[in-house]
Design an enzyme around this catalytic site. Structure first.
Site, PDB file in Angstrom:
ATOM      1  N   LYS B 128      33.557  49.390  37.176  1.00  0.00           N
ATOM      2  CA  LYS B 128      32.135  50.197  36.710  1.00  0.00           C
ATOM      3  C   LYS B 128      31.875  48.007  36.823  1.00  0.00           C
ATOM      4  O   LYS B 128      30.661  48.126  36.634  1.00  0.00           O
ATOM      5  CB  LYS B 128      31.882  50.494  35.625  1.00  0.00           C
ATOM      6  CG  LYS B 128      31.911  51.552  34.839  1.00  0.00           C
ATOM      7  CD  LYS B 128      31.438  51.782  33.707  1.00  0.00           C
ATOM      8  CE  LYS B 128      33.341  52.205  33.012  1.00  0.00           C
ATOM      9  NZ  LYS B 128      33.466  53.835  33.819  1.00  0.00           N
ATOM     10  N   GLU B 213      42.212  52.885  24.076  1.00  0.00           N
ATOM     11  CA  GLU B 213      43.412  51.756  24.235  1.00  0.00           C
ATOM     12  C   GLU B 213      43.795  50.883  22.971  1.00  0.00           C
ATOM     13  O   GLU B 213      42.935  51.160  21.759  1.00  0.00           O
ATOM     14  CB  GLU B 213      42.178  51.631  25.618  1.00  0.00           C
ATOM     15  CG  GLU B 213      42.301  51.831  26.475  1.00  0.00           C
ATOM     16  CD  GLU B 213      41.659  51.065  27.309  1.00  0.00           C
ATOM     17  OE1 GLU B 213      41.776  49.647  28.203  1.00  0.00           O
ATOM     18  OE2 GLU B 213      40.867  51.687  28.156  1.00  0.00           O
ATOM     19  N   LYS B 228      27.597  53.697  31.566  1.00  0.00           N
ATOM     20  CA  LYS B 228      27.183  54.637  32.416  1.00  0.00           C
ATOM     21  C   LYS B 228      26.487  55.006  32.518  1.00  0.00           C
ATOM     22  O   LYS B 228      25.349  55.488  34.087  1.00  0.00           O
ATOM     23  CB  LYS B 228      28.712  56.128  31.730  1.00  0.00           C
ATOM     24  CG  LYS B 228      29.612  55.556  32.575  1.00  0.00           C
ATOM     25  CD  LYS B 228      30.251  56.479  31.974  1.00  0.00           C
ATOM     26  CE  LYS B 228      32.395  55.984  31.437  1.00  0.00           C
ATOM     27  NZ  LYS B 228      33.271  56.758  30.887  1.00  0.00           N
TER      28      LYS B 228
END
EC number: 1.1.1.3
Lengths: 343, 343
Positions: B128, B213, B228
């Site tokens: 991204k 994570e 997004k």
């Protein structure tokens, strides 16, 4: 885009509610389509049950839209413009097929489509009959003549179904499809579920609201759902199944007690059209099924529709929406047209 | 199709989990893609952080897949095949960009993409960073060089989002977009909702399961969702907004009490990324919101994602699914590739 664009001459067969909505959208939006998609649609002819109006340089849509629908409107247009009602003849680049669906013969759509294909016209079909009868044959004929057939309007219209399977899931292996594909029967079941109505009273309500037709057989007996799952399954699994391959059960026998029992357990009953793998073979069926609370199809309410695609690579994808109204069906035809010709 | 097909040379930048899954899928499915889509993908080069492996006639995928991932696997491959690790150089027809996302600089993806475009390569991006930093600039550069950029993998991967907006809703005017676009934060909120966990304990659970994570900031602070919705809104509304135009609030402050209060009323709390019309202007934001029981996004549970498109012509369309796993992200890149080159 802006300057360069593709222009195509459009002919429409049938001039009912959806066809009129299509004309209205072209009239209102054609400049936006040209700017955003590089495509300009010019409607040159419309064939009704009593003949056709045809104008080589484009029908005057504003005048046409000032009348009602059907052959009467075409007659009024012809009179106003001092043109003849002509014998039907397929001409132009694209056929938008909107004539009434006849599941037994596929006519008149089937003859229109064949005539169009032999003249190398692309086809966008909103009606289901001819596709259900003869899609494999039509596809073969289209391949031979170098033309294309799209039919989003016939496979749940504003709800993306075929698009998702063919485009959004390209490369992924679809293993099963389950859908609530008929808005009328879903409205009836929703009313039975939420307002504790009997099937008869829910049907009556749907008829009073103009959702169910006077003869609701196609919807409540499951045939409309069967046509849609047939077109989807044949398209996505590359098969040539017919309606005879589908076990079809409608919603007429769903009782208040059935619904109450489902609801006690937090479930619901929906009319599900499915292509499921049973003993390694894809099996097509339409029948009322228990939907559990964790199923995303649970939230398909009223005249909405919904579909689940189970895939090997992308997991399960669910799409919900596409409330049943003529504008949505016309918008599905517009979508197919823009996707065929966009820059 | 069968006999005639398009063949393209593929280069991959980054060789982490998603890139390896992409290689695995090409290795397993390339003949099926050729038969069903008329497209044959030949992977010729992979660039890792320490240099690239390149084989003009195609990398031996079976050998490559026998090693792990990252630069180490590329080194082992080179040793086994007795080839050199070369200095990175973009060559071939298509770049699959899978390098680690860096939201601040967009690097190294941005440099890879620019180099690829100047060599007339099409780009399919899974990462991204570069898109968030410079998509308008990259698009302009691509236009000038006659190449194309696709990025389904960067906009919720296996969940169709951009596809639906651009293809399934072609011609319809999208008025608003609302989405649950981050699987990790949705898993955490689902655990808080269903198992009455605190944010801290739900986060710990997500980390134990390998969903969050070690540094979960991008996910739980809302930045991943913001990226997004930014890419979606810029693409679908034809704008050039940046991350600075988005009001971003994560889920760290959602308390057990907040969640309990929502649930008493039959509602739920979800992290919603939206592009909504407020006083006639589209406003982008990411924040935890109350979702009512009748909202189809209610059924987006665990690591699933979901999106609602509100349109003028087709009503509201909701898509749910795309469970977050590397295979889904790789499948999204495969989809973009097949849609660019299918017969």
């Amino acid at each position: 885009m802006g300057e360069s664009y593709t222009k195509r001459k459009i002919m429409i067969t049938g001039y009912g509610t959806v066809a009129k909505e299509f004309v209205k959208m072209i009239n209102e939006q054609k400049e936006r389509y040209r700017e955003s998609y590089g495509f300009y649609a010019e409607i040159v002819g419309i064939i009704g049950s009593k003949g056709m109006i045809y104008e080589e340089d484009g029908i005057d849509l504003v005048t046409l839209l000032s009348f009602g629908k059907g052959s009467q409107a075409l007659g009024q247009y012809a009179q106003q413009k001092q043109i003849y009602i002509q014998a039907p003849e397929l001409k132009g680049d694209v056929l938008i097929e909107c004539s009434p669906t006849n599941l037994e013969t596929g006519e008149p759509a089937l003859s229109y489509m064949k005539a169009a294909i032999t003249k190398n016209m692309d086809i966008i079909s909103v009606s289901k009959g001819a596709l259900v009868q003869a899609l494999p044959e039509l596809k073969k004929l289209a391949d031979t003549n170098g033309c294309r057939i799209k039919y989003s309007g016939a496979t749940a219209a504003a709800l993306p179904t075929l698009d998702i399977g063919e485009y959004s899931l390209a490369g992924s292996r679809i293993t099963e499809i389950e859908g609530i594909l008929n808005g009328t029967s879903n409205f009836i079941l929703t009313s039975m579920s939420e307002d504790s109505l009997s099937f008869e009273n829910a049907l009556k309500l749907a008829q009073e609201r103009g959702i169910a037709e006077a003869n609701p057989a196609l919807d409540v007996q499951g045939y409309d759902s069967a046509c849609k799952i047939l077109l989807l399954a044949n398209g996505l699994f590359h098969k040539t199944w017919t309606l005879n391959d589908i076990s079809i059960e409608g919603i007429e026998k769903v009782s208040k007690a059935d619904m109450q029992f489902a609801k006690i357990n937090g479930n619901d009953i929906k009319l599900v059209a499915s292509a499921r793998s049973i003993d390694g073979t894809i099996t097509l069926q339409v029948k009322p099924e228990i939907i559990t609370a964790d199923n995303p199809l649970m939230n398909v309410k009223g005249t909405n529709k919904g579909i689940l695609f189970h895939t090997e690579e992308m997991g399960t994808i669910c799409c919900i929406g596409g409330a049943s109204h003529p504008r949505g069906a016309a918008a599905a035809a517009i979508k197919d047209m823009l996707n065929l010709y966009r820059g």
